[in-house]
Scaffold this motif. Structure first.
Motif, PDB file in Angstrom:
ATOM      1  N   THR A   1       0.836  -1.207   0.000  1.00 36.76           N
ATOM      2  CA  THR A   1       0.000   0.000   0.000  1.00 36.76           C
ATOM      3  C   THR A   1       0.866   1.252   0.000  1.00 36.76           C
ATOM      4  OG1 THR A   1      -1.754  -1.142   1.214  1.00 36.76           O
ATOM      5  CG2 THR A   1      -1.809   1.257   1.229  1.00 36.76           C
ATOM      6  N   GLY A   2       1.907   1.223   0.830  1.00 42.00           N
ATOM      7  CA  GLY A   2       2.825   2.358   0.881  1.00 42.00           C
ATOM      8  C   GLY A   2       3.530   2.587  -0.452  1.00 42.00           C
ATOM      9  N   VAL A   3       3.878   1.514  -1.137  1.00 43.02           N
ATOM     10  CA  VAL A   3       4.509   1.631  -2.458  1.00 43.02           C
ATOM     11  C   VAL A   3       3.539   2.282  -3.445  1.00 43.02           C
ATOM     12  CG1 VAL A   3       5.469   0.339  -4.402  1.00 43.02           C
ATOM     13  CG2 VAL A   3       6.041  -0.326  -2.061  1.00 43.02           C
ATOM     14  N   ALA A   4       2.266   1.847  -3.405  1.00 46.44           N
ATOM     15  CA  ALA A   4       1.260   2.423  -4.296  1.00 46.44           C
ATOM     16  C   ALA A   4       1.062   3.909  -4.012  1.00 46.44           C
ATOM     17  CB  ALA A   4      -0.060   1.674  -4.138  1.00 46.44           C
ATOM     18  N   ILE A   5       1.081   4.283  -2.745  1.00 42.50           N
ATOM     19  CA  ILE A   5       0.925   5.697  -2.387  1.00 42.50           C
ATOM     20  C   ILE A   5       2.120   6.503  -2.870  1.00 42.50           C
ATOM     21  CG2 ILE A   5       0.906   7.283  -0.428  1.00 42.50           C
ATOM     22  CD1 ILE A   5      -0.881   5.294   1.035  1.00 42.50           C
TER      23      ILE A   5
ATOM     24  N   GLY B   1      -3.773   6.016  -6.257  1.00 38.54           N
ATOM     25  CA  GLY B   1      -4.794   5.906  -5.223  1.00 38.54           C
ATOM     26  C   GLY B   1      -5.631   4.643  -5.311  1.00 38.54           C
ATOM     27  N   PRO B   2      -6.153   4.282  -6.488  1.00 38.27           N
ATOM     28  CA  PRO B   2      -6.966   3.061  -6.590  1.00 38.27           C
ATOM     29  C   PRO B   2      -6.209   1.802  -6.168  1.00 38.27           C
ATOM     30  CG  PRO B   2      -7.316   4.445  -8.509  1.00 38.27           C
ATOM     31  CD  PRO B   2      -6.197   5.070  -7.736  1.00 38.27           C
ATOM     32  N   ARG B   3      -4.938   1.719  -6.541  1.00 41.87           N
ATOM     33  CA  ARG B   3      -4.149   0.540  -6.126  1.00 41.87           C
ATOM     34  C   ARG B   3      -3.931   0.549  -4.618  1.00 41.87           C
ATOM     35  NH1 ARG B   3      -1.244  -3.230  -8.770  1.00 41.87           N
ATOM     36  NH2 ARG B   3      -1.673  -2.189 -10.733  1.00 41.87           N
ATOM     37  N   ALA B   4      -3.757   1.726  -4.034  1.00 40.36           N
ATOM     38  CA  ALA B   4      -3.596   1.813  -2.586  1.00 40.36           C
ATOM     39  C   ALA B   4      -4.861   1.331  -1.881  1.00 40.36           C
ATOM     40  CB  ALA B   4      -3.284   3.257  -2.176  1.00 40.36           C
ATOM     41  N   VAL B   5      -6.024   1.723  -2.410  1.00 45.69           N
ATOM     42  CA  VAL B   5      -7.295   1.271  -1.829  1.00 45.69           C
ATOM     43  C   VAL B   5      -7.419  -0.245  -1.949  1.00 45.69           C
ATOM     44  CG1 VAL B   5      -9.805   1.364  -2.054  1.00 45.69           C
ATOM     45  CG2 VAL B   5      -8.454   3.461  -2.250  1.00 45.69           C
ATOM     46  N   LEU B   6      -7.002  -0.788  -3.099  1.00 46.29           N
ATOM     47  CA  LEU B   6      -7.061  -2.242  -3.302  1.00 46.29           C
ATOM     48  C   LEU B   6      -6.242  -2.980  -2.254  1.00 46.29           C
ATOM     49  CD1 LEU B   6      -7.692  -4.814  -4.951  1.00 46.29           C
ATOM     50  CD2 LEU B   6      -5.678  -4.265  -6.357  1.00 46.29           C
ATOM     51  N   TRP B   7      -5.023  -2.520  -2.021  1.00 46.13           N
ATOM     52  CA  TRP B   7      -4.156  -3.222  -1.067  1.00 46.13           C
ATOM     53  C   TRP B   7      -4.575  -2.976   0.376  1.00 46.13           C
ATOM     54  CZ3 TRP B   7      -1.495  -7.216  -2.233  1.00 46.13           C
ATOM     55  CH2 TRP B   7      -1.037  -7.387  -3.542  1.00 46.13           C
ATOM     56  N   LEU B   8      -5.193  -1.829   0.630  1.00 47.04           N
ATOM     57  CA  LEU B   8      -5.793  -1.623   1.947  1.00 47.04           C
ATOM     58  C   LEU B   8      -6.911  -2.646   2.170  1.00 47.04           C
ATOM     59  CD1 LEU B   8      -6.060   2.259   2.394  1.00 47.04           C
ATOM     60  CD2 LEU B   8      -4.738   0.670   3.807  1.00 47.04           C
ATOM     61  N   GLY B   9      -7.674  -2.916   1.118  1.00 50.73           N
ATOM     62  CA  GLY B   9      -8.727  -3.920   1.219  1.00 50.73           C
ATOM     63  C   GLY B   9      -8.183  -5.309   1.491  1.00 50.73           C
ATOM     64  N   VAL B  10      -7.085  -5.659   0.830  1.00 54.90           N
ATOM     65  CA  VAL B  10      -6.454  -6.964   1.075  1.00 54.90           C
ATOM     66  C   VAL B  10      -5.947  -7.039   2.513  1.00 54.90           C
ATOM     67  CG1 VAL B  10      -4.564  -8.505   0.408  1.00 54.90           C
ATOM     68  CG2 VAL B  10      -5.831  -7.256  -1.351  1.00 54.90           C
ATOM     69  N   THR B  11      -5.340  -5.949   2.972  1.00 55.65           N
ATOM     70  CA  THR B  11      -4.858  -5.899   4.358  1.00 55.65           C
ATOM     71  C   THR B  11      -6.017  -6.082   5.332  1.00 55.65           C
ATOM     72  OG1 THR B  11      -3.084  -4.385   3.700  1.00 55.65           O
ATOM     73  CG2 THR B  11      -3.607  -4.505   6.052  1.00 55.65           C
ATOM     74  N   PHE B  12      -7.137  -5.446   5.034  1.00 47.91           N
ATOM     75  CA  PHE B  12      -8.321  -5.573   5.886  1.00 47.91           C
ATOM     76  C   PHE B  12      -8.780  -7.025   5.969  1.00 47.91           C
ATOM     77  CE2 PHE B  12     -12.917  -5.948   6.240  1.00 47.91           C
ATOM     78  CZ  PHE B  12     -13.163  -5.263   7.421  1.00 47.91           C
TER      79      PHE B  12
ATOM     80  N   VAL C   1     -11.181  -0.986  11.661  1.00 47.05           N
ATOM     81  CA  VAL C   1     -12.101   0.141  11.461  1.00 47.05           C
ATOM     82  C   VAL C   1     -11.363   1.311  10.813  1.00 47.05           C
ATOM     83  CG1 VAL C   1     -13.576   1.820  12.627  1.00 47.05           C
ATOM     84  CG2 VAL C   1     -13.565  -0.563  13.380  1.00 47.05           C
ATOM     85  N   TRP C   2     -10.162   1.549  11.274  1.00 47.98           N
ATOM     86  CA  TRP C   2      -9.344   2.638  10.743  1.00 47.98           C
ATOM     87  C   TRP C   2      -9.028   2.404   9.264  1.00 47.98           C
ATOM     88  CZ3 TRP C   2      -4.223   4.380  13.576  1.00 47.98           C
ATOM     89  CH2 TRP C   2      -3.871   5.662  13.140  1.00 47.98           C
ATOM     90  N   ILE C   3      -8.738   1.157   8.890  1.00 50.20           N
ATOM     91  CA  ILE C   3      -8.455   0.827   7.493  1.00 50.20           C
ATOM     92  C   ILE C   3      -9.655   1.145   6.614  1.00 50.20           C
ATOM     93  CG2 ILE C   3      -8.098  -1.102   5.896  1.00 50.20           C
ATOM     94  CD1 ILE C   3      -6.225  -2.339   7.949  1.00 50.20           C
ATOM     95  N   VAL C   4     -10.837   0.767   7.071  1.00 49.11           N
ATOM     96  CA  VAL C   4     -12.052   1.034   6.294  1.00 49.11           C
ATOM     97  C   VAL C   4     -12.246   2.541   6.108  1.00 49.11           C
ATOM     98  CG1 VAL C   4     -14.570   0.871   6.292  1.00 49.11           C
ATOM     99  CG2 VAL C   4     -13.197  -1.105   6.982  1.00 49.11           C
ATOM    100  N   LEU C   5     -12.099   3.299   7.175  1.00 49.97           N
ATOM    101  CA  LEU C   5     -12.307   4.745   7.096  1.00 49.97           C
ATOM    102  C   LEU C   5     -11.296   5.410   6.170  1.00 49.97           C
ATOM    103  CD1 LEU C   5     -13.083   5.545  10.855  1.00 49.97           C
ATOM    104  CD2 LEU C   5     -14.701   5.346   8.958  1.00 49.97           C
ATOM    105  N   LEU C   6     -10.022   4.999   6.286  1.00 47.28           N
ATOM    106  CA  LEU C   6      -9.001   5.611   5.446  1.00 47.28           C
ATOM    107  C   LEU C   6      -9.116   5.160   3.996  1.00 47.28           C
ATOM    108  CD1 LEU C   6      -5.660   5.855   7.458  1.00 47.28           C
ATOM    109  CD2 LEU C   6      -7.187   7.649   6.681  1.00 47.28           C
ATOM    110  N   GLY C   7      -9.542   3.903   3.791  1.00 46.32           N
ATOM    111  CA  GLY C   7      -9.764   3.454   2.422  1.00 46.32           C
ATOM    112  C   GLY C   7     -10.827   4.296   1.740  1.00 46.32           C
ATOM    113  N   CYS C   8     -11.896   4.589   2.456  1.00 48.48           N
ATOM    114  CA  CYS C   8     -12.951   5.462   1.919  1.00 48.48           C
ATOM    115  C   CYS C   8     -12.421   6.866   1.667  1.00 48.48           C
ATOM    116  CB  CYS C   8     -14.138   5.509   2.881  1.00 48.48           C
ATOM    117  SG  CYS C   8     -15.021   3.943   3.054  1.00 48.48           S
ATOM    118  N   GLU C   9     -11.581   7.344   2.573  1.00 49.46           N
ATOM    119  CA  GLU C   9     -11.051   8.699   2.418  1.00 49.46           C
ATOM    120  C   GLU C   9     -10.125   8.794   1.213  1.00 49.46           C
ATOM    121  OE1 GLU C   9      -9.383  12.288   5.249  1.00 49.46           O
ATOM    122  OE2 GLU C   9      -9.136  10.213   5.912  1.00 49.46           O
TER     123      GLU C   9
END
Length: 204
Positions: free
Chosen positions: A86-90, A95-106, A155-163
């Protein structure tokens, strides 16, 4: 007039950067306080390790649980790796790839905390709950506190993924993801210590 506008923009950017640095500094202090809490809980567990009140011991409870706990640990370790991606994508501004990997992390974190809840529930049903002995009370407190932190992280991952999806990779959002990464990797380190201190002796 143009120079004045540019100067104001630079001043605002510098102020925003300073605010972000202050938040990161404050978050490090928060992590240090969390580290002290977990260190104290680990110390209490060590002190209570033999206070079983003739109930089940760590060896009795964990000696046949190695496959499940190993898979559970792999899930959390994998989630740390995916957060790194996720950090690499950022860093690449994707952004879309970062959201994807945040989802996998979740999903990996959810698998971990679900297994942890199932373990504690199974022990409680089998008359090995926190009221059974000092050892089990310390175990439930330590592992339960870690699980609660992982739940908060989810919960934090979900909120930041949305943001990230809605606002994009603004400096403020990137800083928040960075702080979440510090928190998540910290929980992985804590779990490695819990695994070594609580579970590993039960396998021997």
């Amino acid at each position: 007039m143009t120079d004045a506008v540019i100067t104001d923009e630079h001043a605002e950017q510098a102020e925003a950067a300073q605010e972000i640095d202050e938040k990161i500094y404050g978050f490090w202090i928060c992590l240090m306080s969390d580290a002290i809490i977990f260190a104290l809980l680990c110390a209490i567990f060590v002190a209570m390790a033999h206070s079983t009140a003739e109930g089940p011991t760590g060896h009795t409870l964990f000696q046949f649980q190695l496959p499940r706990i190993f898979v559970q640990t792999l899930l959390l370790l994998a989630s740390s790796a995916t957060f790194g991606v996720t950090g690499v994508a950022i860093a690449a501004g994707n952004g879309p790839r970062a959201v994807l990997w945040l989802g996998v992390t979740f999903l990996l974190g959810l698998g971990f905390v679900s297994a942890e809840i199932w373990e504690l529930y199974g022990m409680a049903v089998a008359d090995a709950g926190p009221g059974r002995s000092g050892f089990l009370s310390a175990f439930f407190t330590l592992v339960g506190t870690h699980g609660a932190h992982v739940g908060a992280g989810l919960v934090w991952i979900v909120l930041l993924g949305c943001e990230v999806a809605l606002r994009g990779l603004t400096p403020c959002v990137v800083s928040r993801v960075h702080r979440l990464g510090l928190f998540w990797h910290f929980l992985v380190i804590v779990w490695i210590n819990i695994f070594s201190l609580v579970y590993l002796p039960g396998f021997l």
